[in-house]
Design a protein around this motif. Sequence first.
Motif, mmCIF file in Angstrom:
data_model
loop_
_atom_site.group_PDB
_atom_site.id
_atom_site.type_symbol
_atom_site.label_atom_id
_atom_site.label_comp_id
_atom_site.label_asym_id
_atom_site.label_seq_id
_atom_site.Cartn_x
_atom_site.Cartn_y
_atom_site.Cartn_z
ATOM 1 N N HIS A 15 -1.345 3.089 -14.150
ATOM 2 C CA HIS A 15 -1.283 1.884 -13.315
ATOM 3 C C HIS A 15 -1.505 0.639 -14.161
ATOM 4 N N VAL B 252 -2.347 8.450 -9.095
ATOM 5 C CA VAL B 252 -1.638 7.309 -9.663
ATOM 6 C C VAL B 252 -1.811 7.375 -11.176
ATOM 7 N N SER C 237 0.809 -1.220 0.000
ATOM 8 C CA SER C 237 0.000 0.000 0.000
ATOM 9 C C SER C 237 0.842 1.269 0.000
ATOM 10 N N GLY D 44 -6.613 1.504 -1.624
ATOM 11 C CA GLY D 44 -6.703 2.824 -2.247
ATOM 12 C C GLY D 44 -7.369 2.821 -3.607
ATOM 13 N N MET D 45 -7.718 1.623 -4.120
ATOM 14 C CA MET D 45 -8.366 1.540 -5.421
ATOM 15 C C MET D 45 -9.884 1.460 -5.304
ATOM 16 N N ASN E 275 -5.787 7.801 -5.447
ATOM 17 C CA ASN E 275 -5.849 6.862 -4.336
ATOM 18 C C ASN E 275 -6.876 7.338 -3.310
#
Length: 204
Positions: free
Chosen positions: A193, A190, A59, A96-97, A183
């Motif tokens: 990804h 981000v 994380s 965080g997704m 996030n």
Amino acid sequence: MKKLWLVVTLLTFSVFITACSNSEGDEETNTNGNTESSEEMNEEMDNESSESGEETDHSDMDHSSSGEVPEGLEEADQPTYEVGETATIPDGHMSGMEGAEATIAGAYDTVAYVVSYDPTDGGERVTDHKWVIHEEMEEASEEPFESGDEVTLDASHMEGMDGATATIESAEETTVYMVNFENTESGEKVENHKWVTESELRAE
């Protein structure tokens, strides 16, 4: 004479009682000391065991990438989500997704794998990592890998991943997406990804 004998007897008895009392006190002290020492040792061992058995946590790592894709990876002809469109990640495979709004940065047709591997940097074993795609395996050919196959990873999504020997846990032929999102835990952006599969996205 009798008085003298009585005094001697009383003194001897007193000395005996005092000695016994001190002995019991010492024994109790030693017992308590040993107990406390044992408890401290057990606590330290539990802590060490907990730390060594702790699941790997990614994380705090940067899940962004340069946006470069592996050689041979083909863009999807008719992806469900076009580049530039947005979709929701209802259940992210990393912290965080979950619930994040994702902007599609790339869409590709391939086989996505769940893998387990021992990082080359000596870190804890990573189990059921999502996702590594077919083109990120050194031994990749036209045929997809199957569960139980051993492969060498040619990807650097995580520290210690590149060059690691991995076991294929499962495979899924799908469209994978490279996405940008914020996030939901840290608020950090981000970019690019890798990867999110079709089934992990929902239309807004």
